[in-house]
Design a protein around this motif. Structure first.
Motif, PDB file in Angstrom:
ATOM      1  N   PRO A  69       0.483  -1.372  -0.338  1.00 44.26           N
ATOM      2  CA  PRO A  69      -0.397   0.239   0.091  1.00 44.26           C
ATOM      3  C   PRO A  69       1.046   1.027   0.366  1.00 44.26           C
ATOM      4  CG  PRO A  69      -0.362  -1.349   1.870  1.00 44.26           C
ATOM      5  CD  PRO A  69       0.879  -2.328   0.942  1.00 44.26           C
ATOM      6  N   SER A  70       2.214   1.135   0.180  1.00 46.27           N
ATOM      7  CA  SER A  70       2.896   2.728   0.627  1.00 46.27           C
ATOM      8  C   SER A  70       3.270   2.584  -0.704  1.00 46.27           C
ATOM      9  CB  SER A  70       3.904   2.333   0.926  1.00 46.27           C
ATOM     10  OG  SER A  70       5.254   1.402   0.688  1.00 46.27           O
ATOM     11  N   ALA A  71       3.361   1.529  -2.050  1.00 43.84           N
ATOM     12  CA  ALA A  71       3.654   2.075  -3.470  1.00 43.84           C
ATOM     13  C   ALA A  71       2.395   2.390  -4.327  1.00 43.84           C
ATOM     14  CB  ALA A  71       4.405   0.990  -3.942  1.00 43.84           C
ATOM     15  N   MET A  72       1.411   2.288  -4.165  1.00 45.60           N
ATOM     16  CA  MET A  72      -0.154   2.048  -4.682  1.00 45.60           C
ATOM     17  C   MET A  72      -1.721   2.809  -3.924  1.00 45.60           C
ATOM     18  SD  MET A  72      -0.418  -1.305  -6.984  1.00 45.60           S
ATOM     19  CE  MET A  72       1.228  -2.396  -5.576  1.00 45.60           C
ATOM     20  N   ALA A  73      -1.928   3.781  -4.454  1.00 43.08           N
ATOM     21  CA  ALA A  73      -3.483   3.953  -3.540  1.00 43.08           C
ATOM     22  C   ALA A  73      -3.761   3.341  -3.327  1.00 43.08           C
ATOM     23  CB  ALA A  73      -4.249   5.410  -4.686  1.00 43.08           C
ATOM     24  N   ASP A  74      -4.184   2.332  -4.359  1.00 44.65           N
ATOM     25  CA  ASP A  74      -5.099   0.874  -4.185  1.00 44.65           C
ATOM     26  C   ASP A  74      -4.631  -0.612  -4.492  1.00 44.65           C
ATOM     27  OD1 ASP A  74      -7.658  -0.401  -4.390  1.00 44.65           O
ATOM     28  OD2 ASP A  74      -8.839   0.804  -5.524  1.00 44.65           O
ATOM     29  N   THR A  75      -4.717  -1.156  -3.854  1.00 40.35           N
ATOM     30  CA  THR A  75      -4.059  -2.349  -4.061  1.00 40.35           C
ATOM     31  C   THR A  75      -4.863  -3.174  -4.162  1.00 40.35           C
ATOM     32  OG1 THR A  75      -4.042  -3.225  -1.832  1.00 40.35           O
ATOM     33  CG2 THR A  75      -2.355  -1.232  -2.715  1.00 40.35           C
ATOM     34  N   THR A  76      -6.301  -2.925  -4.777  1.00 39.28           N
ATOM     35  CA  THR A  76      -7.561  -4.039  -4.849  1.00 39.28           C
ATOM     36  C   THR A  76      -7.303  -4.132  -6.343  1.00 39.28           C
ATOM     37  OG1 THR A  76      -9.119  -2.958  -5.371  1.00 39.28           O
ATOM     38  CG2 THR A  76      -9.125  -3.303  -3.157  1.00 39.28           C
ATOM     39  N   PHE A  77      -7.256  -5.734  -6.898  1.00 39.39           N
ATOM     40  CA  PHE A  77      -7.756  -6.279  -7.710  1.00 39.39           C
ATOM     41  C   PHE A  77      -8.796  -5.427  -8.783  1.00 39.39           C
ATOM     42  CE2 PHE A  77      -8.839  -9.555 -10.901  1.00 39.39           C
ATOM     43  CZ  PHE A  77      -7.774 -10.014 -12.048  1.00 39.39           C
ATOM     44  N   ASP A  78      -7.858  -5.275  -9.639  1.00 37.13           N
ATOM     45  CA  ASP A  78      -8.628  -4.813 -10.719  1.00 37.13           C
ATOM     46  C   ASP A  78      -8.512  -4.611 -11.931  1.00 37.13           C
ATOM     47  OD1 ASP A  78     -10.425  -2.904 -12.029  1.00 37.13           O
ATOM     48  OD2 ASP A  78     -10.683  -0.946 -10.902  1.00 37.13           O
ATOM     49  N   ILE A  79      -8.722  -5.001 -12.804  1.00 40.02           N
ATOM     50  CA  ILE A  79      -7.929  -5.473 -14.520  1.00 40.02           C
ATOM     51  C   ILE A  79      -8.382  -3.675 -15.491  1.00 40.02           C
ATOM     52  CG2 ILE A  79      -8.009  -7.694 -14.469  1.00 40.02           C
ATOM     53  CD1 ILE A  79     -10.498  -7.533 -16.736  1.00 40.02           C
ATOM     54  N   GLU A  80      -8.881  -2.930 -14.650  1.00 39.14           N
ATOM     55  CA  GLU A  80      -9.073  -1.973 -15.633  1.00 39.14           C
ATOM     56  C   GLU A  80      -8.881  -0.583 -14.797  1.00 39.14           C
ATOM     57  OE1 GLU A  80     -13.005  -0.776 -17.718  1.00 39.14           O
ATOM     58  OE2 GLU A  80     -13.492  -1.976 -16.487  1.00 39.14           O
ATOM     59  N   GLY A  81      -7.787  -0.855 -13.612  1.00 41.89           N
ATOM     60  CA  GLY A  81      -7.350  -0.192 -13.067  1.00 41.89           C
ATOM     61  C   GLY A  81      -5.625   0.196 -13.258  1.00 41.89           C
ATOM     62  N   ASP A  82      -5.306   1.170 -12.058  1.00 41.75           N
ATOM     63  CA  ASP A  82      -4.505   1.793 -12.908  1.00 41.75           C
ATOM     64  C   ASP A  82      -2.972   1.043 -11.468  1.00 41.75           C
ATOM     65  OD1 ASP A  82      -1.883   3.746 -14.038  1.00 41.75           O
ATOM     66  OD2 ASP A  82      -2.921   4.822 -12.976  1.00 41.75           O
ATOM     67  N   ARG A  83      -2.300   0.715 -11.811  1.00 43.86           N
ATOM     68  CA  ARG A  83      -1.879  -0.115 -11.346  1.00 43.86           C
ATOM     69  C   ARG A  83      -0.351   0.313 -10.675  1.00 43.86           C
ATOM     70  NH1 ARG A  83      -5.941   0.373  -9.161  1.00 43.86           N
ATOM     71  NH2 ARG A  83      -6.859  -1.311  -8.135  1.00 43.86           N
ATOM     72  N   ALA A  84       0.436  -0.047 -10.263  1.00 44.14           N
ATOM     73  CA  ALA A  84       2.396   0.063 -10.365  1.00 44.14           C
ATOM     74  C   ALA A  84       2.876  -1.388 -10.501  1.00 44.14           C
ATOM     75  CB  ALA A  84       2.632   0.793  -9.061  1.00 44.14           C
ATOM     76  N   SER A  85       3.973  -1.022 -11.551  1.00 40.44           N
ATOM     77  CA  SER A  85       4.187  -2.455 -12.598  1.00 40.44           C
ATOM     78  C   SER A  85       4.326  -3.532 -11.281  1.00 40.44           C
ATOM     79  CB  SER A  85       5.095  -2.195 -13.273  1.00 40.44           C
ATOM     80  OG  SER A  85       6.571  -1.796 -13.072  1.00 40.44           O
ATOM     81  N   HIS A  86       4.379  -5.013 -11.853  1.00 42.51           N
ATOM     82  CA  HIS A  86       4.549  -6.261 -11.471  1.00 42.51           C
ATOM     83  C   HIS A  86       6.450  -6.473 -11.433  1.00 42.51           C
ATOM     84  CE1 HIS A  86       4.615  -9.407 -14.406  1.00 42.51           C
ATOM     85  NE2 HIS A  86       3.583  -8.066 -15.298  1.00 42.51           N
ATOM     86  N   MET A  87       6.344  -6.896 -10.214  1.00 42.89           N
ATOM     87  CA  MET A  87       8.007  -8.084 -10.158  1.00 42.89           C
ATOM     88  C   MET A  87       7.760  -9.459 -11.058  1.00 42.89           C
ATOM     89  SD  MET A  87       9.327  -5.545  -8.847  1.00 42.89           S
ATOM     90  CE  MET A  87       9.070  -3.985  -7.924  1.00 42.89           C
TER      91      MET A  87
END
Ligand code: HEM
Ligand code: SF4
Lengths: 402, 62
Positions: A323-341
């Motif tokens: 949560p310290s890297a993205m405002a929303d961590t919930t699963f959402d395929i239309e969400g704007d999320r940080a890139s994964h590792m």
């Protein structure tokens, strides 16, 4: 090398060697709030997004898998010879040279041209069971799909996928906790794969085709080429690195969508979200849950002194849901999320990621369209939620879709 | 020839440096540095770098 809880009272300790340890548990999330790292019997584990991202790419660290056979008391033999020479365990110019020679065969142009074949394969596999309204997802889809993709890629007859897959599964035992006990089986699989790949290489030298094997046989750069041994080592490694990973990641994708039925329904209507679905699944449910690094030199990171030889496990799930890297961590395929590792990073970033991203982004929307309202049909059988994870058996029921 | 890296996309993996070490490099700070107007002889290597970039962040203009 490994500190115990008693040595460092302020930093949590995770027993990563315990098969019931769960990298997605509350324990991990709570520890992540407290500290960017914890101690484990396998070295430090890093939990937060920024630190995982930085250390993945930090050149004072090497890929940490090279020491794995030695950690298991295995110091010589066919497996160690192969393992020492595979791309993942090479460093510096030795690594870059092989990577440069392999790269062009994995370019997006080459892989995108295979999309129609990936689509036809996915439809064929689903056709075989869809009317029954139930399936065992691993053996009826994820495993044949990932194995036959490898066949398509390398230019092998798809009818031979089962043999290749059996060898790959046996070779994959080398990553497990029973590595030393399974050594005979692992060596037999490695011999099988070497024999197979050597024949393949000889054949493509005489009869070039439009496939990855031919591209690697012909690959050259600045007058440099892959030797016979390098070709065989690399082909065997591609089968090893590409098959179980894709199978497991597809199973984990389905698991994630079972928890989010609304998003599965959306994906069925919007196949253009396939790419985003793959990224989002790999952020919250990556198959490779720790990516290993080893310090090449002593250095200080975030005030922590890292010794030379220190093993560091980078936790991909914990980082991807930080949560310290993205405002929303919930699963959402239309969400704007940080890139994964989920594909690692830096010089060892997964070579096959375009293949995996492309084949999974073909498969997921197609499955969403044809397997409506999927539900788990019993508990199935799962690898520990740690290390390299995923379903072994994943029975589901669903409503057949067109 | 002009090379443009989309900094918003670039994640400093350094795959471009492996493919075209005369044009791209990861600095001591871990960030990508690159030559925007490289020698034309680097063309093939730059194309390979653009293909290999995991984020597809490299654009080559004539
Ligand atoms: C969903 C499927 C896949 C996942 C999750 C995955 C994940 C990974 C990860 C985590 C690494 C280590 C990266 C690091 O240390 O930073 C890696 C490396 C690698 N992967 Fe994949 N992979 C997948 C599919 C494939 C496929 C299909 C191929 C080839 C056909 C492949 C070939 C490789 C190779 C050759 C490396 C070593 C790269 C290097 O050291 O330069 N992978 N992969
Ligand atoms: S390969 Fe792509 S992401 Fe990595 S440093 Fe180069 S431009 Fe940036």
């Amino acid at each position: 090398m490994t500190a115990t809880q008693a040595d460092v009272p302020d930093v949590p300790y995770f027993d990563l060697a315990d098969p019931s340890f769960d990298v997605t548990s509350e324990l991990v999330h709570a520890a992540r709030d407290e500290s960017w790292y914890v101690h484990t019997p396998y070295g430090l584990a890093v939990l937060r997004y920024n630190e995982v991202g930085a250390l993945l790419k930090d050149r004072r660290l090497r890929q940490g898998s090279a020491a794995w056979p030695a950690h298991n008391g295995i110091h010589s033999g066919l497996f160690t010879d192969w393992w020492n020479d595979v791309l993942m365990n090479l460093e510096g110019e030795d690594h870059h040279r092989i990577r440069r020679l392999l790269n062009p065969a994995f370019s997006p142009k080459v892989i995108n041209a295979m999309v129609p074949q990936f689509q036809a394969l996915a439809e064929e596999l689903v056709d075989a069971f869809v009317d029954e309204g139930r399936c065992e997802f691993v053996s009826q889809f994820a495993e044949p799909y990932s194995a036959r993709i490898l066949c398509i890629l390398l230019g092998l007859p798809e009818s031979e996928w089962q043999q290749i897959s059996t060898w790959a599964v046996d070779l994959g035992l080398s990553l497990g906790v029973t590595f030393a006990q399974d050594l005979d089986k692992i060596h037999a699989a490695l011999e099988g794969l070497y024999g197979y790949c050597n024949e393949l290489i000889a054949d493509r030298r005489d009869n070039p085709r439009d496939d990855l094997t031919t591209r690697l046989v012909q690959a050259s750069r600045d007058e440099d080429r892959l030797t016979e041994t390098e070709l065989a080592v690399s082909l065997v490694f591609l089968i090893f690195a590409g098959m179980d990973t894709t199978r497991n990641q597809l199973g984990l994708a389905l698991q994630t969508f079972l928890r989010h039925p609304d998003q599965w329904a959306k994906l069925a209507e919007r196949p253009d979200l396939g790419r985003a679905a793959v990224e989002e699944v790999m952020r919250v449910n990556p198959t490779i849950t720790w990516i290993t690094r080893e310090a090449l030199e002593p250095f200080t990171f975030q005030g922590l002194e890292i010794e030379q030889g220190q093993t560091i496990q980078l936790f991909s799930h914990s980082a991807g849901t930080d949560p310290s890297a993205m405002a929303d961590t919930t699963f959402d395929i239309e969400g704007d999320r940080a890139s994964h590792m989920g594909f690692g990073g830096g010089v060892h970033h997964c070579l096959g990621h375009f293949v995996a991203r492309t084949d999974m982004s073909v498969a997921l929307p197609l499955l969403a369209r044809r397997l409506r309202d999927p539900r788990a049909d019993g508990p199935g059988e799962w690898l520990p939620m740690s290390g390299n994870t995923g379903p072994v058996r994943f029975p589901i029921t669903f409503t057949p879709g067109a | 020839m002009r090379v443009i890296v989309d900094r918003a996309l670039c994640d400093d993996h350094g795959q471009c440096e492996i493919a075209a070490p005369n044009v791209f490099r990861i600095g001591v700070d871990g960030k990508l540095e690159y030559d925007e107007r490289p020698d034309p002889s680097e063309r093939d290597a730059i194309e390979e770098a653009a293909d290999a970039c995991p984020l597809q962040a490299i654009l080559v203009q004539e």
